[in-house]
Scaffold this motif. Structure first.
Motif: not given
Length: 374
Positions: A82-93
């Motif tokens: 199984i492939k685990i795709h993790v996506r992180f986001n934050d608006k602050s630079k």
């Protein structure tokens, strides 16, 4: 201006929120990494308000907790491909830069994650985007593969229909949505708030119950025919109430979340405080009409009424009745056993057999266990 809690140690309320998220991520990955009912090749985890990854004193935030959970399932992930795709986001630079640094450092130091990455079974991507923009780009992927989404916003800005409805319609997306329930009480009468979130709080109601009102608002938006279930967990910080909104369409996912919630608070499974003041309710009143019942006692009465009315006739219906009302199979099992002892109902054997395996995913050759009202 929203408080930046990453600039100081996480308080008890924040840690409770993170503990619940991590525990559910553990359960979610545990289920999907071994499922055989449907072919799963990809799993997605989205952390839309990731922050820098940890607090100023090194306490793990949601990003590093996600990585820790994946580490623990390395063998299962490898075995099932199984492939685990993790996506992180934050608006602050600044948080975005710290996030990349902290996550990459963790991955490089982890033998398990490095092994998964080398096999093409684990990848991470980072976004420095406004949530409103990014979320709309992600919506078309809903339903294509199982996904777990953590929306740890400050305040309540992103809880309008354009964000809630896609989640409530999805059958393969589980979510934990963090909101400041206190904001609903403070701003729900303001025109700008009503424009985005048409919810109005009655100030005459007990403030402790604000998050229940928010849940009612969210549940009313669940599309007809949807299997989505939504549950609250209220978190009190000083004089303010915050909360997690959990949503999932599969009944087992709902049960897993409820297990975590009841473990956090065995009085009500709904808050990190005694929301109904159950601890103070008297258990020895001589006059039934003057009794004030705890949440669990009231549920026991509701179960008896449902059984007598033939709304709960077997273990399958009992299982759903418990989970749909925010209780666990063990709660209704105890109640049904007492009803048998009291000769209200009868059933074969010593146990009412209320569990996911026996009541939901049951063996048709054995049939469901019927309850007979005496």
């Amino acid at each position: 201006m929203a408080k930046n809690h990453h600039k100081e140690a996480y308080d008890e309320g924040t840690l409770t929120k993170l503990d619940i998220f991590q525990a559910y991520a553990e359960a979610w990955l545990g289920i999907w990494s071994v499922t055989t009912k449907m072919k799963v090749t990809d799993l997605w985890i989205w952390d839309f308000f990731a922050g820098p990854g940890k607090s100023v004193i090194g306490q793990y935030g949601s990003p590093l907790r996600i990585l820790k959970v994946i580490e623990g399932h390395e063998s299962r992930i490898t075995q099932n491909g199984i492939k685990i795709h993790v996506r992180f986001n934050d608006k602050s630079k600044s948080k975005y830069r710290s996030l990349i640094c902290n996550v990459e450092s963790y991955v490089q130091s982890s033998l398990a994650l490095s092994a998964l990455k080398s096999k093409g079974l684990f990848d991470v991507e980072y976004y420095n985007s406004d949530f409103g923009v990014l979320f709309k780009e992600v919506i078309p992927t809903f339903g294509k593969a199982p996904a777990l989404m953590f929306l740890d916003q400050n305040g309540v800005k992103y809880i309008g229909n354009e964000y809630l409805l896609p989640l409530l319609k999805s059958r393969l997306t589980d979510f934990l949505y963090f909101v400041s329930a206190s904001y609903f009480a403070r701003f729900s009468s303001q025109p700008e708030f009503i424009k985005n979130v048409p919810f109005k709080w009655n100030p005459d109601k007990p403030f402790n119950f604000i998050h229940r009102e928010v849940i009612g608002y969210v549940r009313a938006k669940i599309p007809q025919g949807s299997r989505m279930r939504v549950y609250p967990f209220s978190i009190k910080k000083g004089s303010r109430i915050y909360g997690l909104l959990f949503g999932a369409s599969h009944v087992l996912a709902a049960e897993k979340f409820l297990e975590i919630a009841w473990k956090e608070n065995r009085l009500n499974g709904e808050a990190n405080f005694d929301i109904d003041e159950d601890a103070d309710k008297r258990q020895d009143c001589l006059f039934e009409e003057f009794r004030t019942f705890t949440k669990i006692e009231k549920f026991a009465k509701d179960v008896e009424i449902a059984v007598r009315a033939l709304e709960v006739k077997n273990n399958h219906e009992a299982y759903y009745y418990a989970v749909n009302n925010g209780f666990l199979p063990r709660h209704i099992t105890f109640i049904l056993k007492n009803l048998k002892k009291s000769r209200v109902i009868d059933y074969e054997g010593n146990s009412p057999r209320v569990s996911y395996k026996e009541a939901y995913k049951f063996d048709p050759s054995k049939g469901l266990l019927l309850y007979k009202v005496k």
